[in-house]
Enzyme design. Sequence first.
Site, short mmCIF file in Angstrom:
data_model
loop_
_atom_site.label_atom_id
_atom_site.label_comp_id
_atom_site.label_asym_id
_atom_site.label_seq_id
_atom_site.Cartn_x
_atom_site.Cartn_y
_atom_site.Cartn_z
N THR A 106 37.50 37.08 27.32
CA THR A 106 36.07 36.80 27.15
C THR A 106 35.22 37.14 28.36
O THR A 106 34.00 37.22 28.24
CB THR A 106 35.86 35.32 26.79
OG1 THR A 106 36.47 34.50 27.80
CG2 THR A 106 36.47 34.99 25.44
N ARG A 107 35.84 37.34 29.52
CA ARG A 107 35.06 37.69 30.72
C ARG A 107 35.83 38.73 31.53
O ARG A 107 37.01 38.55 31.82
CB ARG A 107 34.80 36.45 31.60
CG ARG A 107 33.71 35.55 31.07
CD ARG A 107 33.56 34.31 31.95
NE ARG A 107 32.49 33.46 31.43
CZ ARG A 107 31.25 33.44 31.88
NH1 ARG A 107 30.92 34.22 32.90
NH2 ARG A 107 30.33 32.66 31.35
N VAL A 114 39.10 37.96 33.68
CA VAL A 114 39.14 36.73 34.46
C VAL A 114 39.09 35.47 33.59
O VAL A 114 39.30 34.37 34.10
CB VAL A 114 37.99 36.68 35.49
CG1 VAL A 114 38.13 37.79 36.51
CG2 VAL A 114 36.62 36.76 34.80
N SER A 115 38.81 35.60 32.30
CA SER A 115 38.75 34.42 31.45
C SER A 115 39.07 34.82 30.02
O SER A 115 38.83 35.96 29.61
CB SER A 115 37.35 33.78 31.51
OG SER A 115 37.32 32.57 30.77
N SER A 116 39.64 33.88 29.28
CA SER A 116 40.02 34.18 27.91
C SER A 116 39.95 32.93 27.05
O SER A 116 39.88 31.81 27.54
CB SER A 116 41.44 34.77 27.86
OG SER A 116 42.38 33.81 28.30
#
Length: 359
Positions: A106-107, A114-116
């Site tokens: 997601t990022r 860096v994000s999920s």
Amino acid sequence: MGSARTSRRGTDGTDRTSDPYAATAATLRAALVREIVADGGLTDPAWRAAFEEVPRHLFVPHYYEAGGAGPPGGAAAYERLGRHDPDPARRARWLAGVYADAPLGTRVRDGELVSSSSQPSLMARMLEGLEAREGDRVLEIGTGTGYNAALLAHRLGDDLVTTVDIDPDITETARDHLAVAGYHPAVVTGDGALGCPSRAPFDRILATCAVTWMPPAWLAQSRPGGLILAPLATGLVALRVADAGHGQGRFLATPAYFVPLRGSESPPPVRTQGLPSRPLLDDSFRFLLNVVNARMDSLEALALWEHEDRPERERYGVTVCEGRQWAWLDDPEGPYAWPLGPAHPAAGPGRPRPGRSGR
């Protein structure tokens, strides 16, 4: 509680008075729930209802797929799919991907993911493993998109759920996602390792980021008899809290791979030098290597694994006792134990104890 309300305007300025994806999303969501149930998950009707009703697509308005090689010597390229793509076929791909049983990036920052949003079936196993009951106060460490907090709020109610993340961009976005979906748990920006003392005590603490030891603040903010469920060493440990200085619990059977808690000490790389290739293909051996990482020679770990009949995750556990923490195999006072935490004293558990060589 549990119905998605889309009468809010998002931070991106989009008017969400209607949701053109609602009907298709409901069909896809029902299919996802059937898949998780068929695989043995969501045995609790309350959690099944949460997954059936909370609209994940409102929490993942876009995500990134690996799109092939990036520039020479650089990071991999990522393809962005989202609800506002002008191509209807790509929008359909986005929605189908949101309701697939898969993690979603997601990022992306500087070419790095860096994000999920975690795999839904793993989220279901973690939420059921949390053993939350009506009236329990829950702290979530690692807010992500806000989807997991929405599932908790659906099950327990907004007032009993707190989610904390160190990144203000993440908490701001998650707060908006939650409001659009009709949920209003407490969303706090702060260091997850410190918990959330202003909202304590908690009956349950759930971490969605990996730790190398149990932060003392989590035990201090837990009620006696409370449960902390956290990813550690590619597993999920369910620690039952006795008081602020004592807790103990075993790992669940479920493998779990999460990004580390932001700001925490990263574990050293797992040592595999000199090991034959076949054991490295076995998940139970790789788990042991992560548990004993940097605290036991890898060949000694292989000998232990073979001597103890290739133990699965459920045979391991973690104990916290008066400032000391250690992971163990079969018995917290048995011959195999390894210290956890930022400091690893030479004395105390950490090597197979006398009496059994592990070979």
